[in-house]
Design a protein around this motif. Structure first.
Motif, PDB file in Angstrom:
ATOM      1  N   PRO A  98       2.762 101.177 -22.969  1.00 25.94           N
ATOM      2  CA  PRO A  98       1.524 101.857 -23.366  1.00 25.94           C
ATOM      3  C   PRO A  98       1.515 102.163 -24.871  1.00 25.94           C
ATOM      4  O   PRO A  98       2.542 102.521 -25.451  1.00 25.94           O
ATOM      5  CB  PRO A  98       1.562 103.155 -22.552  1.00 25.94           C
ATOM      6  CG  PRO A  98       2.487 102.872 -21.419  1.00 25.94           C
ATOM      7  CD  PRO A  98       3.501 101.920 -21.930  1.00 25.94           C
ATOM      8  N   LEU A  99       0.345 101.995 -25.472  1.00 29.31           N
ATOM      9  CA  LEU A  99       0.221 102.213 -26.912  1.00 29.31           C
ATOM     10  C   LEU A  99      -1.183 102.689 -27.228  1.00 29.31           C
ATOM     11  O   LEU A  99      -2.165 102.103 -26.766  1.00 29.31           O
ATOM     12  CB  LEU A  99       0.508 100.899 -27.663  1.00 29.31           C
ATOM     13  CG  LEU A  99       0.708 100.984 -29.177  1.00 29.31           C
ATOM     14  CD1 LEU A  99       1.941 101.800 -29.512  1.00 29.31           C
ATOM     15  CD2 LEU A  99       0.819  99.590 -29.777  1.00 29.31           C
ATOM     16  N   GLU A 100      -1.283 103.738 -28.011  1.00 25.11           N
ATOM     17  CA  GLU A 100      -2.578 104.234 -28.481  1.00 25.11           C
ATOM     18  C   GLU A 100      -2.776 103.800 -29.925  1.00 25.11           C
ATOM     19  O   GLU A 100      -1.827 103.705 -30.692  1.00 25.11           O
ATOM     20  CB  GLU A 100      -2.649 105.764 -28.374  1.00 25.11           C
ATOM     21  CG  GLU A 100      -2.629 106.284 -26.951  1.00 25.11           C
ATOM     22  CD  GLU A 100      -2.771 107.807 -26.898  1.00 25.11           C
ATOM     23  OE1 GLU A 100      -2.881 108.428 -27.987  1.00 25.11           O
ATOM     24  OE2 GLU A 100      -2.762 108.352 -25.784  1.00 25.11           O
ATOM     25  N   GLY A 101      -4.022 103.549 -30.260  1.00 24.51           N
ATOM     26  CA  GLY A 101      -4.339 103.185 -31.639  1.00 24.51           C
ATOM     27  C   GLY A 101      -4.125 101.713 -31.908  1.00 24.51           C
ATOM     28  O   GLY A 101      -4.221 100.864 -31.018  1.00 24.51           O
ATOM     29  N   SER A 102      -3.797 101.389 -33.145  1.00 26.47           N
ATOM     30  CA  SER A 102      -3.652 100.005 -33.597  1.00 26.47           C
ATOM     31  C   SER A 102      -2.631  99.254 -32.750  1.00 26.47           C
ATOM     32  O   SER A 102      -1.580  99.791 -32.385  1.00 26.47           O
ATOM     33  CB  SER A 102      -3.212  99.990 -35.065  1.00 26.47           C
ATOM     34  OG  SER A 102      -2.887  98.681 -35.478  1.00 26.47           O
ATOM     35  N   ASP A 103      -2.958  98.001 -32.455  1.00 28.08           N
ATOM     36  CA  ASP A 103      -2.041  97.152 -31.686  1.00 28.08           C
ATOM     37  C   ASP A 103      -2.212  95.711 -32.135  1.00 28.08           C
ATOM     38  O   ASP A 103      -2.556  94.829 -31.348  1.00 28.08           O
ATOM     39  CB  ASP A 103      -2.319  97.295 -30.180  1.00 28.08           C
ATOM     40  CG  ASP A 103      -1.223  96.658 -29.324  1.00 28.08           C
ATOM     41  OD1 ASP A 103      -0.157  96.329 -29.872  1.00 28.08           O
ATOM     42  OD2 ASP A 103      -1.437  96.487 -28.105  1.00 28.08           O
ATOM     43  N   ARG A 104      -1.954  95.483 -33.417  1.00 26.37           N
ATOM     44  CA  ARG A 104      -2.213  94.165 -33.995  1.00 26.37           C
ATOM     45  C   ARG A 104      -0.957  93.486 -34.540  1.00 26.37           C
ATOM     46  O   ARG A 104      -0.886  92.263 -34.574  1.00 26.37           O
ATOM     47  CB  ARG A 104      -3.250  94.271 -35.115  1.00 26.37           C
ATOM     48  CG  ARG A 104      -4.608  94.785 -34.645  1.00 26.37           C
ATOM     49  CD  ARG A 104      -5.621  94.751 -35.781  1.00 26.37           C
ATOM     50  NE  ARG A 104      -5.836  93.398 -36.284  1.00 26.37           N
ATOM     51  CZ  ARG A 104      -6.639  92.510 -35.713  1.00 26.37           C
ATOM     52  NH1 ARG A 104      -7.306  92.816 -34.597  1.00 26.37           N
ATOM     53  NH2 ARG A 104      -6.792  91.302 -36.220  1.00 26.37           N
ATOM     54  N   VAL A 105       0.014  94.279 -34.989  1.00 20.30           N
ATOM     55  CA  VAL A 105       1.192  93.694 -35.646  1.00 20.30           C
ATOM     56  C   VAL A 105       2.425  93.900 -34.772  1.00 20.30           C
ATOM     57  O   VAL A 105       2.879  95.028 -34.578  1.00 20.30           O
ATOM     58  CB  VAL A 105       1.421  94.329 -37.039  1.00 20.30           C
ATOM     59  CG1 VAL A 105       2.667  93.711 -37.686  1.00 20.30           C
ATOM     60  CG2 VAL A 105       0.203  94.129 -37.932  1.00 20.30           C
TER      61      VAL A 105
END
Length: 472
Positions: free
Chosen positions: A265-272
């Motif tokens: 799970p991850l909140e916010g940016s998830d691009r790199v």
């Protein structure tokens, strides 16, 4: 049969050498003299000897099985030879080990195992070497494997040391490895773990989502990874999706490492996304396929230039490949990326590899106890680098192909005393369906070949907090 030109039977040394056994002997020589890896040199050797599918399978089992069981066979040979094995010429010792494996672990009739190995010895070492090989293998043939182990290994019912020495010979592991695995293995399961290390692993394929479908791959679906298939048989290189680079060959445990990193799970940016120790590229390729589906990209970092080349090949190049930011030859402890800029980081750290002994048969004989400290120090530096690289709130997946606690739970625990800026989360929550995999630290996971049919991969999920979190 008689020579048609002379009517005479050929002399024993003129009998043709079996190409499959000759190929296996060449693999043993390359592994011994050039530090080659069995699984990497076998395809080239098989091709050079022109072996068909059946003979290639025989040569593979003969070479890999001989290397796996080398410790057991050396103990047996030592009881059959009137001088120390260190005084036996290396090439002759290779031949004797090949003969032992045929006699004690393969369904080869004793007369065929001995005569074919003697023919091979004659072609490589002349009549003197052939006579020595013949005499020793006839002594070996007097007992089966279990009887030999009872003969040459200490009585396991005595002291702990005697039991560990017995297991080392019975299961062909260096004694120091047996001690480490005894400390790491679940209670009462050391025997099963050591035995599993000597079972050749099945070939597992992985469909890279967005590029191939599981239905394209011949075989049985893996129990845990939704993208895996256990190959029913044959050459995986002949599967179209594999040949075209849309799928790969990858142990299910390695697939689960990539999946856990990608699905945490991850909140916010998830691009790199960053793969900090990317070589040879199997996990990178799966991560890139998963990242592409979400509009993210993977930066693959690999310290060694030639391994960085393997990563580029695994992902299909770097120019315009979906899900790939780039492949960089750089030191993972000093990554070419600003601190706090990655959303997800995978640290598949260099390790002893003692969790993949069934797949890398030579590894148990190449490592030494001195390697462990050097590797642990590197693992800690890489994990600290990853935690600096990831942004606050981002995740780091730390993995090793080893169950040794110094490389697993101890490394993770060393990062948790930083005032709360690093939190250990339960990685088992992103491993659906995987049971009986509790790691040495609560919230970590440890896979086992004898329980899960995978390499003994360790996984830990860490999340970087912020200074504000530390003071909360």
């Amino acid at each position: 049969m008689p020579d048609p030109r002379s009517g005479r039977r050929p002399a024993p040394h003129s009998r043709p050498v079996d190409p499959a056994r000759s190929a296996a002997l060449e693999v043993l020589r390359l592994v011994r003299t050039e530090d080659a890896y069995t699984n990497l040199v076998l395809p080239a050797v098989v091709a050079r000897h022109g072996l068909d599918t059946r003979d290639a399978g025989f040569a593979t089992e003969l070479a890999a099985g001989t290397i796996r069981r080398q410790g057991t066979y050396d103990a047996i040979l030592a009881s059959c030879i009137d001088r120390p094995l260190r005084r036996v010429e290396f090439g002759i010792l290779d031949l004797l080990r090949l003969g032992c494996h045929q006699l004690l672990a393969m369904r080869v009739p004793p007369h065929a195992a001995i005569s074919s190995t003697v023919d091979l010895a004659h072609s490589k070492a002349g009549p003197g070497g052939a006579g020595f090989v013949n005499a020793v293998l006839r002594s070996v043939a007097r007992r089966d494997l279990d009887s030999w182990v009872d003969e040459v290994a200490p009585d396991p019912s005595g002291s702990r040391n005697a039991r560990m020495d017995h297991l080392a010979i019975q299961h062909s592991h260096p004694r120091w490895v047996v001690d480490l695995l005894d400390f790491a293995a679940p209670d009462g399961e050391l025997d099963a773990l050591l035995a599993a290390d000597n079972v050749p692993p099945k070939v597992t394929l992985v469909a890279r989502p967005g590029r191939s479908e599981v239905a394209e791959l011949p075989g049985t679906p893996t129990p845990y990874s939704p993208y895996g298939v256990v190959l029913d048989g044959g050459d995986p290189a002949k599967v179209p999706a594999i040949a075209e680079g849309r799928a790969g060959v990858q142990d299910e445990g390695s697939q689960l490492v990539a999946l856990a990193m990608a699905t945490a799970p991850l909140e916010g940016s998830d691009r790199v996304w960053v793969d900090l120790c990317a070589g040879p590229g199997g996990k990178t390729a799966l991560l890139a396929a998963l990242a592409a589906e979400r509009g993210a990209g993977v930066l693959a970092i690999e310290q060694h230039f030639h391994r960085a080349g393997l990563v580029r090949r695994a992902v299909g190049g770097t120019s315009g490949v979906p899900g790939i930011i780039g492949v960089v030859a750089a030191d993972g402890t000093r990554p070419p990326l600003a601190p706090g800029t990655a959303d997800r980081v995978l640290v598949d750290a260099p390790c002893t590899g003692l969790g993949a002994l069934r797949r890398r048969p030579e590894a148990r004989w190449r490592r030494s106890p001195d390697d462990l400290l050097t590797l642990v120090l590197l693992q800690r530096r890489l994990l600290a680098s990853a935690l600096t690289l990831v942004r606050p709130g981002g995740v780091v997946l730390y993995a090793t192909c080893s169950p040794v606690r110094a490389e697993t739970g101890d490394v993770v625990s060393s990062m948790l005393g930083s005032g709360g800026e690093v939190r250990l989360e339960d990685v088992r929550a992103v491993l659906p369906g995987v049971t009986d995999a509790d790691g040495p630290v609560a919230g970590t996971a440890q896979l086992w070949p004898h329980r899960h049919g995978t390499d003994a991969m360790f996984l830990a999920l860490l999340r970087r907090g912020s200074p504000r979190d530390a003071g909360a």
